[in-house]
Design an enzyme around this catalytic site. Structure first.
Site, mmCIF file in Angstrom:
data_model
loop_
_atom_site.group_PDB
_atom_site.id
_atom_site.type_symbol
_atom_site.label_atom_id
_atom_site.label_comp_id
_atom_site.label_asym_id
_atom_site.label_seq_id
_atom_site.Cartn_x
_atom_site.Cartn_y
_atom_site.Cartn_z
ATOM 1 N N CYS A 385 0.839 -1.203 0.000
ATOM 2 C CA CYS A 385 0.000 0.000 0.000
ATOM 3 C C CYS A 385 0.881 1.262 0.000
ATOM 4 O O CYS A 385 1.477 1.583 -1.020
ATOM 5 C CB CYS A 385 -0.967 -0.023 1.176
ATOM 6 S SG CYS A 385 -2.348 1.151 0.993
ATOM 7 N N HIS A 511 -3.372 -5.250 0.058
ATOM 8 C CA HIS A 511 -2.865 -5.722 1.345
ATOM 9 C C HIS A 511 -2.860 -7.254 1.367
ATOM 10 O O HIS A 511 -3.802 -7.868 1.898
ATOM 11 C CB HIS A 511 -3.733 -5.185 2.487
ATOM 12 C CG HIS A 511 -3.522 -3.752 2.792
ATOM 13 N ND1 HIS A 511 -2.644 -3.322 3.765
ATOM 14 C CD2 HIS A 511 -4.074 -2.632 2.251
ATOM 15 C CE1 HIS A 511 -2.665 -1.997 3.818
ATOM 16 N NE2 HIS A 511 -3.525 -1.550 2.897
ATOM 17 N N GLU A 513 -1.350 -9.270 3.210
ATOM 18 C CA GLU A 513 -1.259 -9.861 4.547
ATOM 19 C C GLU A 513 -2.609 -10.338 5.067
ATOM 20 O O GLU A 513 -2.675 -11.279 5.884
ATOM 21 C CB GLU A 513 -0.639 -8.868 5.539
ATOM 22 C CG GLU A 513 -1.484 -7.671 5.913
ATOM 23 C CD GLU A 513 -1.309 -6.476 4.990
ATOM 24 O OE1 GLU A 513 -1.607 -5.345 5.428
ATOM 25 O OE2 GLU A 513 -0.896 -6.673 3.839
#
Length: 538
Positions: A385, A511, A513
């Site tokens: 990001c 993102h 993750e």
């Protein structure tokens, strides 16, 4: 209508906050799903913010984003990782959102001049959210965690709603799990049960009798202690579960299973004991315990004083490390402390550098320095990001000849605003829930590091941002050597960039993750950690 077979479990907390209610709830969810039941989870937060999207990570930790674009509590990340299900906006709501909806209805005149009150209106709105998540998920079992601590004024409407909800259901359709602290008093050399007794007494005073008590402690809880708690709290001794600190949160489901927690819950709910399959979790724990080597990864951010601000990033690094048989040493580096004289000392010993997401100008120059150091020293790099935006600014400044290139977020009058506001964001005034949020498709270019990681032409990542790579400078960046390895299907938005002449340097506007799982690490994290291990082994 909600299916009559849906069972509901409420998880409450007592004595102090941050006990691990979310981990307890997620662990139970894992066990029940491992027995073949359809499980979904929900977090009820008592604060008056509509959602955590506008809250500082220092206040609340990371903001977890769902596929459908909800900005939610970080416990949703635990839920997804433990039960391996993608949750939705129905999986998290706050007292603020309840009041917002009720006030909007009152202003429309929906209550026909009646007085709007906590009981029955607020409690009924909460119960409607409980029914809705069950109906939309089609789950056999809904586990709902009530945020806060018993005795807090803020959480009382939720407890009362849960009490009413149980009363309206058939016996065996609803049960309560109370997570409480059993502190160890060093001077007395013993754990003390009195806080738990008082916590349960407080819960019972508002009409809720817990079916199970999960005792959190950093010391062993003996059978004698459990029997004492059972006696004073009106439960059977086997219904008092010991949950002592574990080396890994992923050990908690196994520890609770050994105490027959899942079996007793199923008995209370009137459900059969289907065969359990814990092999994937046990294989992960076994692999984790066998990680004899270590790799050092720097996470360069601005919220490093609260590791929970990067919870999913840290978890995803751990998942990837176990996949490769390595323990990942995460070094949280404050980007504000980095300058030309400190960057080598801070990052020189690292095997990999990760720059995560964030907002605001503070520490942005440090993130740019981290990206530059990784590029110039051939250190594996992953940008996420704002980390992608820092990498693009760095490349524009030092490779593409655009001195002072930056983001228009920080300098609207910049000569080279290589990062600019998305057009659809230009007229947005309200900050909450108005960014580009949720899962969006990305077309991945062949013969790139990104494609080697994903192995698919079209992938989906979750987004949370207002700014993007400025297309006015895109061709110039590409001509200078920046590889746009992922873009929106229409080609308008840059989703991923990388460097061709680097061992491993990839940045994502999304993102990744949020989608990593213990038994299925995210491809970008997997390959990033793999590249870091390869560097460390040189």
């Amino acid at each position: 209508m909600e299916k009559t077979m849906t069972k509901h479990i409420f998880v409450t907390g007592g004595v102090v906050s941050s006990l691990g209610k979310g981990i307890t709830a997620a662990s139970l969810g894992h066990l029940l799903k491992a027995r073949g039941y359809r499980v979904t989870m929900q977090k009820m937060d008592p604060y008056l913010n509509v959602d955590p999207g506008t809250m500082s990570p220092f206040q609340h930790g990371e903001v977890f984003v769902t596929d459908d674009g909800h900005e939610g509590d970080l416990d949703l990340g635990h839920y997804e990782r433990f039960i391996d299900e993608n949750l939705t906006r129905e999986s998290n709501f706050t007292q603020g959102s309840i009041y917002q909806s009720l006030i909007a209805r009152e202003r429309r005149g929906d209550f026909l001049g009646g007085t709007v009150q906590v009981i029955p209106h607020v409690t009924e709105a909460i119960k409607e959210r409980l029914r809705r998540v069950a109906e939309q998920s089609g789950a056999d079992i809904v586990i709902s965690e009530i945020g806060g601590t018993i005795g807090d004024i803020e959480s009382q409407p939720f407890i009362e709603a849960a009490r009413q909800f149980k009363k309206e259901k058939k016996p065996g359709d609803v049960l309560f799990v109370h997570v409480t602290l059993v502190p160890y008093i060093a001077a007395a050399h013993e754990v003390k049960t009195k806080p738990t007794q008082h916590s349960v007494k407080e819960l019972r005073s508002i009409g809720v009798q817990p079916d199970f008590i999960v005792c959190r402690s950093d010391h062993e809880i003996s059978d004698q202690v459990r029997e004492k708690i059972a006696l004073f709290c009106d439960v059977a001794s086997e219904e008092v579960l010991a949950c002592t600190d574990a080396p890994s949160i992923y050990e908690v489901p196994v520890n609770l299973h050994v105490q027959r927690f899942d079996e007793m819950v199923l008995d209370r709910l009137g459900l059969e004991h289907r065969e359990i399959d814990l092999r994937p979790l046990q294989a992960f724990l076994s692999a984790s315990n066998q990680c004899g080597k270590q790799v050092d990864i720097a996470v360069v951010g601005k919220y490093v004083s609260l590791p929970d601000a990067y919870l999913s990033v840290i978890e995803a690094l751990g998942h990837a490390g176990v996949h490769h048989g390595y323990h990942v040493n995460v070094h949280l580096v404050d980007g504000e402390t980095l300058d030309g004289s400190t960057v080598a000392d801070a990052l020189g010993g690292m095997d990999g550098i990760l720059v995560p997401g964030g907002f605001g100008k503070r520490a942005f120059e440090g993130k740019i320095l981290a990206a530059q150091y990784a590029r110039e020293n051939s250190i594996p790099f992953l940008g996420i990001c704002l980390g992608l935006q820092a990498a693009v600014c760095e490349f524009a400044r030092h490779v593409a000849g655009m001195s002072g290139a930056t983001s228009a977020e920080f300098d609207e009058g910049a000569e080279y605003p290589v990062i600019d506001l998305m057009p659809e964001q230009e007229d947005v005034e309200n900050k909450g829930g108005t960014m580009r949020l949720g899962a969006y498709p990305c077309r991945v270019e062949p013969n790139t590091l990104a494609f080697a990681a994903y192995g698919d032409e079209v992938i989906y990542e979750r987004h949370r941002h207002r700014y993007e790579v400025n297309n006015a400078f895109r061709d110039r960046l590409v001509e200078a050597g920046l590889v746009v390895s992922g873009a929106s299907p229409d080609g308008r938005l840059t989703e991923m960039v990388e460097l061709a002449d680097h061992p491993w340097y990839v940045a994502s506007q999304g993102h990744p993750e949020f989608k990593s799982r213990p038994t299925r690490p995210h491809p970008l994290f997997r390959d990033f950690v793999g590249a870091a291990i390869a560097r460390g082994a040189r």
